[in-house]
Design a protein around this motif. Sequence first.
Motif, PDB file in Angstrom:
ATOM      1  N   SER A   1      -1.326   7.691  -8.123  1.00 30.26           N
ATOM      2  CA  SER A   1       0.093   7.520  -7.983  1.00 30.26           C
ATOM      3  C   SER A   1       0.475   6.341  -8.871  1.00 30.26           C
ATOM      4  CB  SER A   1       0.222   7.183  -6.502  1.00 30.26           C
ATOM      5  OG  SER A   1       1.444   6.847  -6.137  1.00 30.26           O
TER       6      SER A   1
ATOM      7  N   THR B   1     -10.961   9.627  -1.256  1.00 32.00           N
ATOM      8  CA  THR B   1     -10.135   8.508  -1.672  1.00 32.00           C
ATOM      9  C   THR B   1     -11.039   7.388  -2.156  1.00 32.00           C
ATOM     10  OG1 THR B   1      -8.300   7.085  -1.033  1.00 32.00           O
ATOM     11  CG2 THR B   1     -10.018   7.396   0.627  1.00 32.00           C
TER      12      THR B   1
ATOM     13  N   HIS C   1       3.168   4.343  -8.474  1.00 33.24           N
ATOM     14  CA  HIS C   1       4.105   3.360  -7.908  1.00 33.24           C
ATOM     15  C   HIS C   1       3.468   2.339  -6.964  1.00 33.24           C
ATOM     16  CE1 HIS C   1       4.422   5.358  -3.875  1.00 33.24           C
ATOM     17  NE2 HIS C   1       4.048   6.413  -4.571  1.00 33.24           N
ATOM     18  N   LYS C   2       2.121   2.315  -6.933  1.00 30.53           N
ATOM     19  CA  LYS C   2       1.481   1.316  -6.066  1.00 30.53           C
ATOM     20  C   LYS C   2       0.990   0.167  -6.959  1.00 30.53           C
ATOM     21  CE  LYS C   2       0.390   5.081  -2.925  1.00 30.53           C
ATOM     22  NZ  LYS C   2       1.095   4.840  -1.658  1.00 30.53           N
TER      23      LYS C   2
ATOM     24  N   SER D   1      -5.214   6.498  -5.754  1.00 34.28           N
ATOM     25  CA  SER D   1      -3.851   5.983  -5.538  1.00 34.28           C
ATOM     26  C   SER D   1      -3.825   4.522  -5.119  1.00 34.28           C
ATOM     27  CB  SER D   1      -3.143   6.810  -4.468  1.00 34.28           C
ATOM     28  OG  SER D   1      -3.015   8.123  -4.919  1.00 34.28           O
ATOM     29  N   GLN D   2      -4.792   4.114  -4.300  1.00 32.83           N
ATOM     30  CA  GLN D   2      -4.793   2.727  -3.824  1.00 32.83           C
ATOM     31  C   GLN D   2      -5.493   1.780  -4.805  1.00 32.83           C
ATOM     32  OE1 GLN D   2      -3.328   1.253  -1.175  1.00 32.83           O
ATOM     33  NE2 GLN D   2      -2.376   3.170  -0.575  1.00 32.83           N
TER      34      GLN D   2
ATOM     35  N   GLY E   1       3.526  12.813  -8.528  1.00 32.96           N
ATOM     36  CA  GLY E   1       2.858  11.812  -7.704  1.00 32.96           C
ATOM     37  C   GLY E   1       1.450  12.268  -7.401  1.00 32.96           C
ATOM     38  N   ALA E   2       0.722  11.421  -6.682  1.00 31.61           N
ATOM     39  CA  ALA E   2      -0.648  11.791  -6.320  1.00 31.61           C
ATOM     40  C   ALA E   2      -0.648  13.045  -5.447  1.00 31.61           C
ATOM     41  CB  ALA E   2      -1.320  10.636  -5.594  1.00 31.61           C
ATOM     42  N   THR E   3       0.379  13.206  -4.638  1.00 34.18           N
ATOM     43  CA  THR E   3       0.433  14.382  -3.758  1.00 34.18           C
ATOM     44  C   THR E   3       0.399  15.671  -4.584  1.00 34.18           C
ATOM     45  OG1 THR E   3       1.695  13.104  -2.161  1.00 34.18           O
ATOM     46  CG2 THR E   3       1.786  15.504  -1.926  1.00 34.18           C
TER      47      THR E   3
ATOM     48  N   ASN F   1      -6.189   3.531   2.691  1.00 28.55           N
ATOM     49  CA  ASN F   1      -4.841   2.943   2.683  1.00 28.55           C
ATOM     50  C   ASN F   1      -4.505   2.334   4.044  1.00 28.55           C
ATOM     51  OD1 ASN F   1      -4.566   5.489   3.970  1.00 28.55           O
ATOM     52  ND2 ASN F   1      -2.372   5.453   3.629  1.00 28.55           N
TER      53      ASN F   1
ATOM     54  N   LEU G   1      -3.070  16.018  -6.305  1.00 30.67           N
ATOM     55  CA  LEU G   1      -4.160  16.416  -5.402  1.00 30.67           C
ATOM     56  C   LEU G   1      -4.008  17.883  -5.001  1.00 30.67           C
ATOM     57  CD1 LEU G   1      -4.287  13.108  -3.371  1.00 30.67           C
ATOM     58  CD2 LEU G   1      -6.197  14.069  -4.677  1.00 30.67           C
TER      59      LEU G   1
ATOM     60  N   ASP H   1      -9.239  10.358  -5.422  1.00 30.66           N
ATOM     61  CA  ASP H   1      -7.864   9.926  -5.190  1.00 30.66           C
ATOM     62  C   ASP H   1      -7.829   8.409  -5.377  1.00 30.66           C
ATOM     63  OD1 ASP H   1      -5.407   9.158  -4.298  1.00 30.66           O
ATOM     64  OD2 ASP H   1      -5.628   9.959  -2.256  1.00 30.66           O
TER      65      ASP H   1
ATOM     66  N   SER I   1      -2.217  13.640   1.802  1.00 35.71           N
ATOM     67  CA  SER I   1      -2.114  14.448   0.584  1.00 35.71           C
ATOM     68  C   SER I   1      -3.445  15.121   0.245  1.00 35.71           C
ATOM     69  CB  SER I   1      -1.615  13.603  -0.587  1.00 35.71           C
ATOM     70  OG  SER I   1      -2.374  12.436  -0.686  1.00 35.71           O
TER      71      SER I   1
ATOM     72  N   HIS J   1      -5.950  10.406   2.856  1.00 33.92           N
ATOM     73  CA  HIS J   1      -4.498  10.426   3.046  1.00 33.92           C
ATOM     74  C   HIS J   1      -4.073  11.869   3.338  1.00 33.92           C
ATOM     75  CE1 HIS J   1      -0.276  10.238   1.531  1.00 33.92           C
ATOM     76  NE2 HIS J   1      -0.345   8.987   1.961  1.00 33.92           N
TER      77      HIS J   1
ATOM     78  N   ALA K   1       0.841  -1.212   0.000  1.00 32.98           N
ATOM     79  CA  ALA K   1       0.000   0.000   0.000  1.00 32.98           C
ATOM     80  C   ALA K   1       0.871   1.256   0.000  1.00 32.98           C
ATOM     81  CB  ALA K   1      -0.923  -0.003   1.219  1.00 32.98           C
TER      82      ALA K   1
HETATM   83  C1  LIG Z   1      -4.581   7.101  -0.699  1.00 31.96           C
HETATM   84  C2  LIG Z   1      -3.285   7.774  -1.057  1.00 31.96           C
HETATM   85  N1  LIG Z   1      -3.323   9.001  -1.610  1.00 31.96           N
HETATM   86  C3  LIG Z   1      -2.189   9.652  -1.953  1.00 31.96           C
HETATM   87  C4  LIG Z   1      -0.947   9.103  -1.741  1.00 31.96           C
HETATM   88  C5  LIG Z   1       0.290   9.885  -2.118  1.00 31.96           C
HETATM   89  O1  LIG Z   1       0.862   9.347  -3.289  1.00 31.96           O
HETATM   90  P1  LIG Z   1       2.259   9.795  -3.874  1.00 31.96           P
HETATM   91  O2  LIG Z   1       3.290   9.025  -3.121  1.00 31.96           O
HETATM   92  O3  LIG Z   1       2.237   9.363  -5.311  1.00 31.96           O
HETATM   93  O4  LIG Z   1       2.379  11.256  -3.747  1.00 31.96           O
HETATM   94  C6  LIG Z   1      -0.861   7.826  -1.174  1.00 31.96           C
HETATM   95  C7  LIG Z   1       0.470   7.219  -0.942  1.00 31.96           C
HETATM   96  O5  LIG Z   1       0.859   6.781   0.095  1.00 31.96           O
HETATM   97  C8  LIG Z   1      -2.065   7.146  -0.806  1.00 31.96           C
HETATM   98  O6  LIG Z   1      -2.046   5.936  -0.239  1.00 31.96           O
END
Ligand SMILES: Cc1ncc(COP(=O)(O)O)c(C=O)c1O
Length: 365
Positions: free
Chosen positions: A187, A138, A189-190, A169-170, A70-72, A142, A75, A167, A98, A96, A7
């Motif tokens: 994101s 989200t 990389h997950k 990302s997960q 990245g997602a950060t 996560n 967002l 979001d 972010s 998260h 995760a």
């Molecule tokens: C639900 C969620 N949103 C956002 C992020 C942030 O992603 P990134 O590492 O690509 O900025 C994460 C990463 O841990 C996440 O789990």
Amino acid sequence: MIYLDHAATSYPKPDVVLDAVTKWFRYVGVSPDRGDGPRTRSCAETVQRARRAIADRTGHRADRVAFCSGATEGLNLALRALATPGSHVLTTYYEHSSVVRPLTAMTVARDLRVTRSRSTEDMCRRLAEGEGDLVVMTHASNVTGALLDADSVAAAARARGVPMILDASQTAGYVPLKCGAAVVVASAHKALHAPPGLGFVSVSEDVELAPQKFGGTGSSAALERHPSTWPQAFEAGTPNTPAVYGLAAAFEWIEAQGERALLNAARAPMQHLIQELQGMPDVRLFHGGESHDLPVLSFTHQRFDPAEIGAILAGEEIHCRGGFHCAPWVHDLLGTTAGGTLRVSTGPATTTSDIDQLVAVLRAL
Ligand SMILES: Cc1ncc(COP(=O)(O)O)c(C=O)c1O
């Protein structure tokens, strides 16, 4: 090492992803839209392939997909553009940092009102009753792996013309993302199994974002003014092209394996772990919620702090995480504000034997 922190980031990445990244470093080296010639064109085609694969998943146009770090970053970009001064923002307890942190930073600066919901049912009800100017949520927790009903929230938001930022990302790489959200951020990389330092923002035609970063885009290079055309407007600076090569290869890999098959492969060892944990009297388990769950769970232990268990497991070369998992609000719901939880998250390559080794350490506590 037994890796049970997917995760946070998936590991190992598929060989085809590593090969694609290496290919860029060894044989490509250039950025798309910078220069002419066959190498630049071929690079631009690979980047475009990744953009199209994202658009196929989100249901938006490929030219309205922008890559970011990245997602950060995605967002922050979406929230800064859409949480206009005085807005009432509807969100969930599962967010998260972010989402939590940009919202917190903007709450005073922009006089935002932020309402957190425990369930998507509550969000839908609020939207139907006329609450909210923006939704940000989200797609899955996560911390507990709960998959949230983004489709119903998106429908309720659309019915009122309220933009929704999802979001994903997960979930990207495991679950379809075409829920009707105006903005989908994820994101790479997950579960998408691409390198870190890459994410994307995908935006429907009826919503406009404002660039938050200005600089070189390769296009209109003689102009002082930043371009307003997608996606260049949102991709200032030299892009992370090797990671995009990895992502393009990852999409092909996911396509070949099947998204559902990958999710089921990651879920099987998780189900085994759930059964084992349910039989442990000292353990309190937090998994899932609204519907089909992702391969992520958390637990607490009556006699050990999550950080202590994390350290014991690390000593046995089992990598999981103890603490708050960058999701500060969900611990209010779970009653775990004291020390957070121990989180275990599996991937498609996790085996039953990996879980058995984890369980053996937990039984010996
Ligand atoms: C639900 C969620 N949103 C956002 C992020 C942030 O992603 P990134 O590492 O690509 O900025 C994460 C990463 O841990 C996440 O789990």
